[in-house]
Design a protein around this motif. Structure first.
Motif: not given
Length: 585
Positions: A275-304
């Motif tokens: 949980f601490d490892a994932v939480l540490a990764k959430l401190q940075q912007p989450l950029i979708n690099q999957t070449q497919m749309p995700l629902e969370i792409d619609v949210l602002r970065d801080e809301k995501r």
């Protein structure tokens, strides 16, 4: 006696514990250039290492143990590297233990800190970097060396170069060695990445053999082309002895973006590490690099990131509730769907607010109540397809081994930690998508929700509709083509948080039961794949045969015929020219 002479006479006695004999050989021979460091013992397994330690007398102790973090990764019954490290530190806390690993993600650093290791260093580090780390450990400074995008961070202290300056031939020799070393490192990185993908046993053995060959070549290049120019002399060490066990050691951090903070050294269980490892990764912007749309792409970065954080917090609370209720392992399968549904409902309420209302068609509408009405569809389409949930829960609640490829790894094994982190990444992202998906269906163009949650790039009606259409096509393609293909290829595609990016990772999993339940177009897709695999080699062979025949006809028949005709024409022209010359004479 001068300080330099004292540093040479006080040799640090090292034991290397590694399953790879080529690496042990290169490690031992590589340290021969440093007179203050000496390998006096080697061990292939944890049991052999403990036997060696039990036979050594107190009059001849070891000063440092270098341990492979992934020791026992191929044998779940053998002692694991992290377990061995914990036992070594319990037996003799003042003896430093350095963990080596092919990977340098923050979660492995946290796991090393959990078992009280004194240092952590990538296996691909150069000899000079590794020597600098070992000298710091011996002097009482814990060092955690982290790689950034495959490049090794510089050592905290480097040896002094002495001797005559390099001439032109020396510089050319050194540049050649560095260029070859870089090519070998790139090839090793590519092999390490390929080994993470599912493959059969024969192919894996071939790739691992290639990896050992490259490691041997790397050692030869470092031994003969790079390190001897210029000559390296060890730095003199202070006369003081190493600090006692109760003395606080300085931690030399060489961080990368997203690495865990030093306070994670106090974690006591795998759940906290994950949980601490994932939480540490959430401190940075989450950029979708999957070449497919995700629902969370619609949210602002801080809301995501806020949404993912709420999921982590609720998931941790549910794990505590399951422990308190004393649920049994065989009950997890039946409780899986209610657990995910309760988690989804709680996150929806936390994220939007239980009494959040908007004006829609001149009437006040409670957003949460409308979204919760879609719970059956959300559970069927988004929550139930999430894989490995039961295995992950059992791993954290009951310490059951976690299957990776075809091997079961116990709790604390680096392979099990990496797989548990990947499952948690996918679980968080999919739950976040499940929260946003009904919001897009019911309130996509409600202006207050747009202003409060959505990214500015999808604020216009046109961009929102385009985004929703892309999502719709993604689900159609996934349902009819991508998912049947993954079943046929015995794999799942999981979303993973990798630094600042969201990426997809394919993992092996038997899916025979899923294949047997397919019908309609997805079933036709699997039949088409099977037919292609059956026909493609024969068709390629037939095309190759016809192509060879065509090439033979064009070259040996038509080509030779054209050549003979051209030869006859040229010969006739030559004879006519000869005759004309003779007639003039």
């Amino acid at each position: 006696m001068s300080p330099s002479e004292s540093a040479v006479t006080r040799v640090v006695k090292i034991m290397i514990v590694d399953s790879d004999p080529v690496f042990r050989l290169g490690f031992r021979l590589g340290l021969e250039r440093f007179p203050d460091l000496q390998v006096v013992a080697e061990a292939e397994t944890g049991a052999i290492a403990l036997d060696i330690l039990s036979m050594r007398s107190d009059a001849d102790p070891l000063d440092l143990i270098v341990l492979e973090a992934a020791l026992g990764a191929r044998d779940s019954t053998a002692m694991q590297g992290l377990d061995l490290c914990r036992q070594l530190k319990q037996d003799q806390p003042d003896r430093p233990v350095l963990l080596l690993s092919d990977r340098s993600e923050a979660i492995f650093i946290a796991a090393a800190q959990q078992v009280d290791a004194d240092g952590y260093c990538p296996r691909q580090a150069t000899a000079e970097v590794l020597v600098g780390v070992m000298r710091r450990l011996r002097s009482g400074q814990a060092t955690w060396l982290v790689a950034d995008e495959g490049a090794i961070a510089p050592a905290a202290e480097t040896p002094r170069a002495i001797g005559q300056p390099l001439g032109p031939w020396g510089r050319l020799w050194r540049q050649t060695g560095q260029s070859g070393l870089q090519q070998i490192e790139d090839a090793l990185a590519a092999i390490a990445a390929s080994l993470e993908n599912p493959m059969d046993e024969v192919e894996r053995l071939i790739i691992e053999g290639r990896q050992r060959e490259l490691q041997a070549a790397r050692w030869l290049v470092r031994r003969w082309l790079v390190p001897d120019l210029p000559r390296v002399e060890p730095e003199p060490e202070p006369e003081s002895s190493p600090p006692p066990p109760d003395e606080t050691r300085a931690i030399v951090q060489l961080p990368v973006p997203g690495a865990l903070e030093p306070q994670l050294a106090a974690v006591h269980d795998v759940q906290s590490i994950l949980f601490d490892a994932v939480l540490a990764k959430l401190q940075q912007p989450l950029i979708n690099q999957t070449q497919m749309p995700l629902e969370i792409d619609v949210l602002r970065d801080e809301k995501r990131r806020e949404l993912c954080y709420l999921i982590l917090r609720r998931l941790e609370a549910i794990l505590d509730e399951l422990r308190y209720s004393q649920v049994q392992p065989d009950e997890l399968e039946t409780k899986r769907s209610p657990i995910l549904l309760d988690l989804w409902q709680a996150v929806v309420i936390d994220f939007l607010g239980r009494y959040y209302t908007v004006s829609l068609n001149d009437r006040s509408v409670e957003v949460v109540a409308v979204i919760l009405d879609d719970q059956e569809r959300i559970q069927r389409e988004l929550l139930d397809p999430i894989p490995f949930v039961v295995d992950w829960l059992a791993h954290l609640l009951f310490q059951t081994p976690l299957w990776v490829e075809r091997t079961a790894y116990p709790v604390g094994n680096p392979a099990a930690i990496a797989r548990a982190e990947l499952i948690l990444d996918h679980l968080v992202i999919q739950l976040a998508n499940a929260v946003v998906q009904p919001l897009l269906d019911r309130f996509a163009n409600v202006e207050p929700i747009k202003q409060a949650l959505y990214d500015r790039r999808v604020m216009s009606f046109r961009e929102m509709e385009r985004f929703r259409n892309d999502l719709s096509w993604r689900y159609r393609l996934s349902r009819y083509f991508a998912e049947p293909t993954d079943m046929f290829e015995s794999q799942y595609r999981l979303f993973a948080l990798r630094g600042r990016a969201i990426r997809q990772v394919a993992v092996y999993a038997p899916r025979t039961q899923d294949l047997e339940q397919l019908s309609g177009l997805p079933y036709v897709v699997t039949l088409a794949l099977e037919a292609r695999d059956a026909v493609s080699p024969r068709l390629r062979a037939a095309i190759a045969f016809v192509g060879s025949g065509v090439i033979y006809v064009l070259t040996d028949v038509v080509g030779r015929g054209i050549g003979l005709i051209a030869r006859g024409i040229l010969k006739g022209v030559g004879d006519a020219w000869q005759d004309s010359r003779f007639s003039r004479k």
